[in-house]
Design a protein around this motif. Structure first.
Motif, PDB file in Angstrom:
ATOM      1  N   THR A   8      55.978  31.246  39.097  1.00  0.00           N
ATOM      2  CA  THR A   8      54.693  30.666  38.734  1.00  0.00           C
ATOM      3  C   THR A   8      53.682  31.784  38.552  1.00  0.00           C
ATOM      4  OG1 THR A   8      53.844  30.503  40.985  1.00  0.00           O
ATOM      5  CG2 THR A   8      55.275  28.724  40.236  1.00  0.00           C
ATOM      6  N   THR A  38      57.783  23.318  39.090  1.00  0.00           N
ATOM      7  CA  THR A  38      56.428  23.810  39.323  1.00  0.00           C
ATOM      8  C   THR A  38      55.604  23.824  38.041  1.00  0.00           C
ATOM      9  OG1 THR A  38      57.021  26.132  38.945  1.00  0.00           O
ATOM     10  CG2 THR A  38      57.278  25.286  41.176  1.00  0.00           C
ATOM     11  N   ASP A  39      56.181  23.362  36.943  1.00  0.00           N
ATOM     12  CA  ASP A  39      55.519  23.405  35.647  1.00  0.00           C
ATOM     13  C   ASP A  39      54.823  22.061  35.381  1.00  0.00           C
ATOM     14  OD1 ASP A  39      54.683  23.824  33.087  1.00  0.00           O
ATOM     15  OD2 ASP A  39      56.692  24.015  32.226  1.00  0.00           O
ATOM     16  N   LYS A  40      53.533  22.094  35.087  1.00  0.00           N
ATOM     17  CA  LYS A  40      52.796  20.860  34.804  1.00  0.00           C
ATOM     18  C   LYS A  40      53.368  20.139  33.595  1.00  0.00           C
ATOM     19  CE  LYS A  40      48.072  19.095  34.385  1.00  0.00           C
ATOM     20  NZ  LYS A  40      46.631  19.457  34.416  1.00  0.00           N
ATOM     21  N   TRP A  43      56.194  17.831  34.620  1.00  0.00           N
ATOM     22  CA  TRP A  43      55.753  16.575  35.215  1.00  0.00           C
ATOM     23  C   TRP A  43      55.114  15.651  34.183  1.00  0.00           C
ATOM     24  CZ3 TRP A  43      57.615  14.793  39.455  1.00  0.00           C
ATOM     25  CH2 TRP A  43      58.107  15.678  40.413  1.00  0.00           C
ATOM     26  N   GLN A  44      54.429  16.212  33.198  1.00  0.00           N
ATOM     27  CA  GLN A  44      53.869  15.372  32.143  1.00  0.00           C
ATOM     28  C   GLN A  44      54.968  14.727  31.309  1.00  0.00           C
ATOM     29  OE1 GLN A  44      51.212  18.070  30.127  1.00  0.00           O
ATOM     30  NE2 GLN A  44      49.453  17.466  31.384  1.00  0.00           N
ATOM     31  N   CYS A  67      53.320  10.337  40.595  1.00  0.00           N
ATOM     32  CA  CYS A  67      52.812  11.076  39.444  1.00  0.00           C
ATOM     33  C   CYS A  67      51.292  11.181  39.482  1.00  0.00           C
ATOM     34  CB  CYS A  67      53.251  10.387  38.152  1.00  0.00           C
ATOM     35  SG  CYS A  67      54.983  10.661  37.718  1.00  0.00           S
ATOM     36  N   LEU A  71      49.576  14.856  39.459  1.00  0.00           N
ATOM     37  CA  LEU A  71      48.770  15.263  38.306  1.00  0.00           C
ATOM     38  C   LEU A  71      47.290  14.969  38.496  1.00  0.00           C
ATOM     39  CD1 LEU A  71      51.148  14.125  35.425  1.00  0.00           C
ATOM     40  CD2 LEU A  71      50.830  16.423  36.340  1.00  0.00           C
ATOM     41  N   ASN A  72      46.924  14.449  39.682  1.00  0.00           N
ATOM     42  CA  ASN A  72      45.517  14.229  40.002  1.00  0.00           C
ATOM     43  C   ASN A  72      44.853  13.334  38.969  1.00  0.00           C
ATOM     44  OD1 ASN A  72      43.236  14.503  41.598  1.00  0.00           O
ATOM     45  ND2 ASN A  72      42.484  16.279  40.446  1.00  0.00           N
ATOM     46  N   SER A 241      51.387  20.304  45.326  1.00  0.00           N
ATOM     47  CA  SER A 241      50.832  20.008  44.009  1.00  0.00           C
ATOM     48  C   SER A 241      49.937  21.120  43.483  1.00  0.00           C
ATOM     49  CB  SER A 241      50.038  18.699  44.051  1.00  0.00           C
ATOM     50  OG  SER A 241      48.904  18.827  44.886  1.00  0.00           O
ATOM     51  N   ILE A 244      51.397  23.054  40.800  1.00  0.00           N
ATOM     52  CA  ILE A 244      51.515  22.366  39.515  1.00  0.00           C
ATOM     53  C   ILE A 244      50.163  22.267  38.828  1.00  0.00           C
ATOM     54  CG2 ILE A 244      52.222  20.194  38.415  1.00  0.00           C
ATOM     55  CD1 ILE A 244      54.003  19.803  40.990  1.00  0.00           C
ATOM     56  N   ASP A 245      49.134  21.888  39.590  1.00  0.00           N
ATOM     57  CA  ASP A 245      47.779  21.762  39.065  1.00  0.00           C
ATOM     58  C   ASP A 245      46.827  22.329  40.104  1.00  0.00           C
ATOM     59  OD1 ASP A 245      45.317  21.076  38.076  1.00  0.00           O
ATOM     60  OD2 ASP A 245      45.861  19.001  37.578  1.00  0.00           O
TER      61      ASP A 245
END
Length: 423
Positions: A8, A38-40, A43-44, A67, A71-72, A241, A244-245
């Protein structure tokens, strides 16, 4: 179990799903990239970017809530869902280790039994026709194996304890040929480092074996076996998280449980030749071992939408073992004592790094959550010492200690003891 080293912006992070029971022994090479949890963007692709995204609509409610937290996104629950510890978000290679450990134990017991038959034949030379007595033999042995597997950038370390037994009978058809049947059971308890999870493996096996001496000092042997496996795992899941974000600062924790079954076929052949120097026997030895294992695909259960569906798995192994046995026969009024030692070199031909395929159980799109296994250590050494005692009334006792050395990942030792009676 499995872990994955993921790069990351802040450095290397270790995030893994642990306890997935996916085997690490397979002959195919890695031919694709694995998912980066660990990649946003990853997850998207699973979660979608908002409430109306078609991707979001194709996942289950529990995964949707996870989710939102990761992803907040609006509507997410409070950022305090953590209730346990762990460090995991990819797939386990633990099944292969359970399979490998238990089949090695069974093969080793049969090889020890074949050596006992050989010693029995040698000690009956010149003592009358072996067919006059002790044609039918019964044996039982118990064993324990302790394994310490170190952490690497790809796999999580663990401690494993194996307990098991093998019992069987064989028949001496002539001075030069014997054949038998054995049944074995083994249980392996595995605990992974960092509270990552646990795995329990039970196995039952049926084995056929034979020993043949076509000429003085030369011995040939063979075996074939079937083993049935039952695997249970508890996989502790932890997602930071903020990796990720950066806008979110929470840790999500959960537990997933899995159960599946497998079948294994094993076969092997071997040859040895005795060089006798008075009471000392030096025995060069060579063995070839083959095994195929098939594992049923299965679906985990959990309460966070992060349970995985694993595809069917296959494990292929082709090994050669070459080395030297040393034994020294000492006669006493009560019988014959045979202390012994050995050193073997083991080479694995088939095993290689591979892709393990999985996806989230609540993801109807089937976005891949794949991982890569560790490349094997193809060459290592096995050292052993022990003794057998040939006693009156056709009774034999034996104890053996064996240790793996020069292995890149594993420190392991095995203690075996048992007895045989002839009739």
């Amino acid at each position: 179990m499995r872990s994955m080293a993921l790069k990351t912006k802040n450095g290397t992070k270790f995030i893994a799903f642990v306890g997935g029971l996916a085997p690490a022994f397979m002959g195919s090479a890695v031919a694709q990239e694995v998912a980066d949890p660990t990649d946003k963007v990853f997850w998207q692709s699973v979660c979608g970017v908002n409430e109306t995204d078609p991707l979001r609509l194709a996942i289950g409610g529990e995964l949707q809530e996870t989710c939102r937290l990761i992803l907040n996104t609006p509507g997410s629950a409070a950022h305090s869902t953590a209730s346990s510890t762990g460090n995991n978000l990819t797939i386990s290679g633990g099944l292969a280790r359970s399979t490998s450990s238990s089949d090695e134990a069974r093969k080793q017991k049969i090889k020890e039994r074949l050596k006992e038959l050989k010693e029995k034949q040698e000690n009956n030379q010149g003592a009358g026709d072996i067919l006059d007595s002790e044609r039918l033999g019964f044996f039982i042995s118990g064993k324990t194996t302790q394994v310490d597997r170190k952490n690497t950038d790809i796999e999580t370390g663990y401690d494993a304890e194996t307990y098991g037994f093998v019992a069987g009978m064989d028949y001496q058809f002539s001075r030069d040929f014997a054949a038998g049947l054995a049944i074995g059971y083994a249980n392996i308890d595995t605990e992974y480092d960092g509270g990552s999870g646990v795995q329990d493996t039970d196995s039952v096996s049926v084995m056929l074996y034979n020993h043949f001496s076509p000429m003085d000092n030369l011995s040939l042997n063979a075996y074939a076996a079937w083993t049935g496996y039952d695997y249970d795992s508890t996989r502790n899941i932890s997602i930071d998280s903020s990796n990720i974000d950066p806008a979110t600062v929470m840790i999500l924790n959960g537990t997933a449980r899995g159960n599946t079954e497998g079948d294994q076929l094993m076969a092997g052949i071997g040859a040895s030749y005795d060089l006798n120097i008075n009471s000392l026997t030096i025995t060069p030895r060579f063995n070839f071992d083959y095994s195929d294992t098939w594992i049923q695909g299965y679906t985990e259960t959990d309460n966070d939408g992060l349970a995985l569906i694993y595809e069917d798995q296959a494990i292929h192994s082709y090994k050669t073992t070459s080395g030297i046995d040393l034994s020294y026969a000492s006669s006493f009024s009560w019988g014959v004592l045979l202390p012994r030692a050995k050193i073997y070199h083991v080479h694995e031909f088939s095993d290689s790094s591979r892709i393990i395929h999985a996806s989230f159980a609540q993801d109807n799109k089937g976005v891949a959550v794949d991982s890569v296994t560790e490349s094997p250590d193809r060459d290592y050494l096995v050292f052993g010492v022990g003794f057998s005692a040939v006693l009156p009334h056709a009774l034999q006792l034996f104890v053996d200690f064996e240790k793996i050395e020069e292995h890149r990942y594993i420190n392991s030792y095995t203690v075996t003891g048992g007895l045989r009676m002839g009739f």
